[in-house]
Design a protein around this motif. Sequence first.
Motif: not given
Length: 260
Positions: A93-101, A112-114, A173-183
């Motif tokens: 989730v954090r990685s996805a948010l960072v990719s959104e700036g 996840v904190l802002l 984006t969250v789900l794709r990051h999650l799948r990469r981390q899971h793999t």
Amino acid sequence: MPTTMDVQRLTTLLPPAEGWGEVVHLSRVGSTNTAAATRGVLWSPVVTEHQTAGRGRLGRPWQDTPGASLAMSVLVPPVDPPGWLPLATGLAVRSALVSEGVDAHLKWPNDVLLPGDEDRKVCGILCQSQPDGRVVVGIGINVGHDRGDLPVGTATSLRLVGAHVDRTTVAATVLRHLRRQHTALTEGGDRAEEVRAAYAAACATLGRRVVLHRPDGTREEVETTGLDREGRLRVTGAHGSDTVAAGDVQHIRLPGASSS
């Protein structure tokens, strides 16, 4: 307020050819975790416009405003050690948010904190093991909430830090990051170590003093010293060193800094 999720585009971003199951879109549901568990299909995301009975860690209710949240769940295979899956989800989730700036960091285990809103919490995560060993990963992100929509003063939304995002894009984006981390965690070795290092770099809890709230209701001020191989928090306090598998931490306010 955010527009309705674009299921067709989400399906395109999560294609069956890459091992994704059907994207299930529900206008209203009690719990996306329950719906995903009932379906029993691996990597088949369940998303909803309004979740009425969501739960967070330690059984806390996670309140939802119709159309303002990104609420979704997905059933995934287990990882070993299992304690790293919730942490990796927070990292995704954090990685996805960072990719959104969006500037974001983690509080152990997976809050996840802002920083843009005094380190308030923008996301709730709940991982639930199933009898067959598989795990339902539930994610709820506050997207379009105004201050008055939020149930507690420690919560925030992407809108409140000036981030106007597309929920469909963020979901993919969250789900794709999650799948990469899971793999990576499943492969182990250097790949898993990369996930652990990325989490440590993004986690604001490590190397600071916190108030530890244990599940039995006790509290203790401790210093965090790192994570063990199981994803447990290493701490040192008045009673010596310990590892913590479950509980909440409260970051202690430093002079001139905000708390979380």
